[in-house]
Design a protein around this motif. Sequence first.
Motif, PDB file in Angstrom:
ATOM      1  N   MET A   1      -6.629   7.681   4.651  1.00  0.00           N
ATOM      2  CA  MET A   1      -7.911   7.045   4.429  1.00  0.00           C
ATOM      3  C   MET A   1      -8.931   8.128   4.145  1.00  0.00           C
ATOM      4  SD  MET A   1      -7.739   4.507   7.652  1.00  0.00           S
ATOM      5  CE  MET A   1      -7.058   5.858   8.584  1.00  0.00           C
ATOM      6  N   LYS A   2      -9.695   7.889   3.131  1.00  0.00           N
ATOM      7  CA  LYS A   2     -10.677   8.885   2.731  1.00  0.00           C
ATOM      8  C   LYS A   2     -12.004   8.710   3.444  1.00  0.00           C
ATOM      9  CE  LYS A   2      -8.540   9.215  -1.762  1.00  0.00           C
ATOM     10  NZ  LYS A   2      -8.589   8.779  -3.138  1.00  0.00           N
ATOM     11  N   ASN A   3     -12.310   7.477   3.845  1.00  0.00           N
ATOM     12  CA  ASN A   3     -13.623   7.251   4.457  1.00  0.00           C
ATOM     13  C   ASN A   3     -13.597   6.031   5.373  1.00  0.00           C
ATOM     14  OD1 ASN A   3     -13.967   4.900   2.792  1.00  0.00           O
ATOM     15  ND2 ASN A   3     -14.526   6.254   1.101  1.00  0.00           N
ATOM     16  N   GLU A   4     -14.735   5.804   5.997  1.00  0.00           N
ATOM     17  CA  GLU A   4     -14.850   4.677   6.935  1.00  0.00           C
ATOM     18  C   GLU A   4     -14.723   3.326   6.236  1.00  0.00           C
ATOM     19  OE1 GLU A   4     -15.005   4.072  10.306  1.00  0.00           O
ATOM     20  OE2 GLU A   4     -14.321   6.144  10.342  1.00  0.00           O
ATOM     21  N   GLU A   5     -15.188   3.252   4.987  1.00  0.00           N
ATOM     22  CA  GLU A   5     -15.097   1.995   4.244  1.00  0.00           C
ATOM     23  C   GLU A   5     -13.636   1.597   4.029  1.00  0.00           C
ATOM     24  OE1 GLU A   5     -16.232   0.276  -0.150  1.00  0.00           O
ATOM     25  OE2 GLU A   5     -17.521   1.828   0.706  1.00  0.00           O
ATOM     26  N   GLU A   6     -12.797   2.571   3.632  1.00  0.00           N
ATOM     27  CA  GLU A   6     -11.368   2.297   3.457  1.00  0.00           C
ATOM     28  C   GLU A   6     -10.734   1.893   4.780  1.00  0.00           C
ATOM     29  OE1 GLU A   6      -9.106   5.354   1.552  1.00  0.00           O
ATOM     30  OE2 GLU A   6     -10.334   5.321  -0.241  1.00  0.00           O
ATOM     31  N   LYS A   7     -11.113   2.588   5.838  1.00  0.00           N
ATOM     32  CA  LYS A   7     -10.570   2.261   7.157  1.00  0.00           C
ATOM     33  C   LYS A   7     -10.927   0.828   7.536  1.00  0.00           C
ATOM     34  CE  LYS A   7     -10.452   3.710  11.974  1.00  0.00           C
ATOM     35  NZ  LYS A   7     -10.880   4.710  12.965  1.00  0.00           N
ATOM     36  N   GLN A  26       4.443  -7.867   5.755  1.00  0.00           N
ATOM     37  CA  GLN A  26       3.335  -8.494   5.032  1.00  0.00           C
ATOM     38  C   GLN A  26       2.076  -7.638   5.131  1.00  0.00           C
ATOM     39  OE1 GLN A  26       1.901 -12.198   6.632  1.00  0.00           O
ATOM     40  NE2 GLN A  26       0.573 -12.583   4.891  1.00  0.00           N
ATOM     41  N   VAL A  27       1.753  -7.154   6.310  1.00  0.00           N
ATOM     42  CA  VAL A  27       0.561  -6.327   6.505  1.00  0.00           C
ATOM     43  C   VAL A  27       0.665  -5.044   5.684  1.00  0.00           C
ATOM     44  CG1 VAL A  27      -0.699  -4.939   8.210  1.00  0.00           C
ATOM     45  CG2 VAL A  27      -0.060  -7.300   8.748  1.00  0.00           C
ATOM     46  N   LEU A  28       1.808  -4.374   5.742  1.00  0.00           N
ATOM     47  CA  LEU A  28       1.991  -3.140   4.980  1.00  0.00           C
ATOM     48  C   LEU A  28       1.889  -3.386   3.474  1.00  0.00           C
ATOM     49  CD1 LEU A  28       4.881  -1.475   7.012  1.00  0.00           C
ATOM     50  CD2 LEU A  28       2.483  -0.755   6.941  1.00  0.00           C
ATOM     51  N   THR A  29       2.442  -4.501   3.016  1.00  0.00           N
ATOM     52  CA  THR A  29       2.369  -4.844   1.588  1.00  0.00           C
ATOM     53  C   THR A  29       0.922  -5.021   1.160  1.00  0.00           C
ATOM     54  OG1 THR A  29       4.545  -5.891   1.641  1.00  0.00           O
ATOM     55  CG2 THR A  29       3.068  -6.522  -0.164  1.00  0.00           C
ATOM     56  N   LEU A  30       0.158  -5.755   1.925  1.00  0.00           N
ATOM     57  CA  LEU A  30      -1.250  -5.997   1.586  1.00  0.00           C
ATOM     58  C   LEU A  30      -2.066  -4.709   1.615  1.00  0.00           C
ATOM     59  CD1 LEU A  30      -1.720  -9.329   3.546  1.00  0.00           C
ATOM     60  CD2 LEU A  30      -1.675  -9.049   1.049  1.00  0.00           C
ATOM     61  N   ILE A  31      -1.799  -3.863   2.590  1.00  0.00           N
ATOM     62  CA  ILE A  31      -2.518  -2.585   2.664  1.00  0.00           C
ATOM     63  C   ILE A  31      -2.161  -1.716   1.469  1.00  0.00           C
ATOM     64  CG2 ILE A  31      -2.748  -0.417   3.946  1.00  0.00           C
ATOM     65  CD1 ILE A  31      -2.420  -2.120   6.529  1.00  0.00           C
ATOM     66  N   GLN A  32      -0.886  -1.664   1.113  1.00  0.00           N
ATOM     67  CA  GLN A  32      -0.489  -0.843  -0.035  1.00  0.00           C
ATOM     68  C   GLN A  32      -1.105  -1.383  -1.327  1.00  0.00           C
ATOM     69  OE1 GLN A  32       3.315   1.315  -0.487  1.00  0.00           O
ATOM     70  NE2 GLN A  32       3.703  -0.145  -2.142  1.00  0.00           N
ATOM     71  N   GLU A  33      -1.176  -2.701  -1.479  1.00  0.00           N
ATOM     72  CA  GLU A  33      -1.811  -3.278  -2.663  1.00  0.00           C
ATOM     73  C   GLU A  33      -3.273  -2.862  -2.753  1.00  0.00           C
ATOM     74  OE1 GLU A  33      -1.165  -7.500  -2.405  1.00  0.00           O
ATOM     75  OE2 GLU A  33       0.949  -7.318  -2.974  1.00  0.00           O
ATOM     76  N   GLU A  34      -3.935  -2.781  -1.629  1.00  0.00           N
ATOM     77  CA  GLU A  34      -5.352  -2.415  -1.586  1.00  0.00           C
ATOM     78  C   GLU A  34      -5.563  -0.907  -1.674  1.00  0.00           C
ATOM     79  OE1 GLU A  34      -9.329  -2.585  -1.503  1.00  0.00           O
ATOM     80  OE2 GLU A  34      -8.110  -4.397  -1.499  1.00  0.00           O
ATOM     81  N   HIS A  35      -4.770  -0.169  -0.911  1.00  0.00           N
ATOM     82  CA  HIS A  35      -4.963   1.277  -0.747  1.00  0.00           C
ATOM     83  C   HIS A  35      -4.153   2.105  -1.746  1.00  0.00           C
ATOM     84  CE1 HIS A  35      -6.271   4.743   1.577  1.00  0.00           C
ATOM     85  NE2 HIS A  35      -5.032   5.137   1.744  1.00  0.00           N
ATOM     86  N   GLY A  36      -3.074   1.530  -2.249  1.00  0.00           N
ATOM     87  CA  GLY A  36      -2.244   2.228  -3.228  1.00  0.00           C
ATOM     88  C   GLY A  36      -1.006   2.880  -2.655  1.00  0.00           C
ATOM     89  N   TYR A  37      -1.059   3.264  -1.400  1.00  0.00           N
ATOM     90  CA  TYR A  37       0.080   3.893  -0.746  1.00  0.00           C
ATOM     91  C   TYR A  37      -0.139   3.862   0.761  1.00  0.00           C
ATOM     92  CZ  TYR A  37      -2.708   8.237  -0.311  1.00  0.00           C
ATOM     93  OH  TYR A  37      -3.665   9.175  -0.004  1.00  0.00           O
ATOM     94  N   LEU A  38       0.876   4.315   1.520  1.00  0.00           N
ATOM     95  CA  LEU A  38       0.828   4.235   2.984  1.00  0.00           C
ATOM     96  C   LEU A  38       1.022   5.616   3.605  1.00  0.00           C
ATOM     97  CD1 LEU A  38       3.061   1.049   3.268  1.00  0.00           C
ATOM     98  CD2 LEU A  38       0.573   1.142   3.588  1.00  0.00           C
ATOM     99  N   PRO A  39      -0.014   6.456   3.588  1.00  0.00           N
ATOM    100  CA  PRO A  39       0.123   7.775   4.197  1.00  0.00           C
ATOM    101  C   PRO A  39       0.284   7.661   5.722  1.00  0.00           C
ATOM    102  CG  PRO A  39      -2.164   7.375   3.611  1.00  0.00           C
ATOM    103  CD  PRO A  39      -1.356   6.216   3.072  1.00  0.00           C
ATOM    104  N   MET A  40       0.651   8.748   6.358  1.00  0.00           N
ATOM    105  CA  MET A  40       0.933   8.736   7.801  1.00  0.00           C
ATOM    106  C   MET A  40      -0.253   8.225   8.610  1.00  0.00           C
ATOM    107  SD  MET A  40       3.978   9.479   8.350  1.00  0.00           S
ATOM    108  CE  MET A  40       5.260   9.964   7.243  1.00  0.00           C
ATOM    109  N   ASN A  41      -1.478   8.636   8.259  1.00  0.00           N
ATOM    110  CA  ASN A  41      -2.619   8.192   9.065  1.00  0.00           C
ATOM    111  C   ASN A  41      -2.831   6.681   8.976  1.00  0.00           C
ATOM    112  OD1 ASN A  41      -3.602   8.347   6.418  1.00  0.00           O
ATOM    113  ND2 ASN A  41      -5.599   9.148   7.033  1.00  0.00           N
ATOM    114  N   VAL A  42      -2.504   6.079   7.850  1.00  0.00           N
ATOM    115  CA  VAL A  42      -2.593   4.627   7.712  1.00  0.00           C
ATOM    116  C   VAL A  42      -1.489   3.967   8.539  1.00  0.00           C
ATOM    117  CG1 VAL A  42      -2.349   2.694   6.096  1.00  0.00           C
ATOM    118  CG2 VAL A  42      -3.768   4.668   5.486  1.00  0.00           C
ATOM    119  N   GLN A  43      -0.292   4.520   8.500  1.00  0.00           N
ATOM    120  CA  GLN A  43       0.810   3.975   9.296  1.00  0.00           C
ATOM    121  C   GLN A  43       0.483   4.056  10.791  1.00  0.00           C
ATOM    122  OE1 GLN A  43       4.868   5.153   8.110  1.00  0.00           O
ATOM    123  NE2 GLN A  43       3.885   6.160   6.354  1.00  0.00           N
TER     124      GLN A  43
END
Length: 160
Positions: A1-7, A26-43
Motif C-alpha cells: 500500500m502506498k498511502n492511507e487512501e489505498e489502505k 473472494q476478498v483477495l480477488t476483490l483487493i487484487q482487482e482494485e490494487h493490482g496485486y497482493l504484496p506482503m503488507n496487503v496480505q
Amino acid sequence: MKNEEEKQIILDIIREHSEGPSSLVQVLTLIQEEHGYLPMNVQQLVAQEMKIPFSRVFEVTSFYSRFTTEQKGKYEISVCLGTACYVKGAQGILDEIKRRLNIEENQTTEDGLFSLVASRCIGACALAPAMIINKNVFGLLTKQKLTEVLAMYTESNAEV
C-alpha cells in the motif's frame, strides 16, 4: 500500500465482503482487482483484519495462479505455449519478446510498461502462434508482426 487512501479502500473491501475464513479467496480477488496485486503488507493486513493466520493468506495467494504478489506492467503480455501455438513457433516468439524487452517470464520491464507471462492455452488455436496483451488477442505471429504489435504499445503508449 502506498498511502492511507489505498489502505482504507482495502479495509473497506475486507469489511464489506469478509464472512470469515471461507471468504478469503473472494476478498483477495476483490483487493487484487482494485490494487493490482497482493504484496506482503496487503496480505498481512488481510490476515490481521480477517483474524486468520498470515500463513493461510500466503498459502492461498501462492497456490492460485490468478493471484500475483508482484506489481504488473501497464500491459501484460501472455504468450500461448499450448500445443498448436508451440508447434507453430510460439517459443521463438516468447524468446524474441524476452530479448526485446530485456525481461524473463513473470517479470516487468523497468519502466513498468510490460509484464510477460507464458500461458498454457488462450483458446486461439486457429491463430497460432498467438498472444494476448491485456484483453487484445494477436495471432499468426511472426517476428515482423511482433515488431508492429509492440510498436503500437511503446510508440504511442496509448490504450489499445
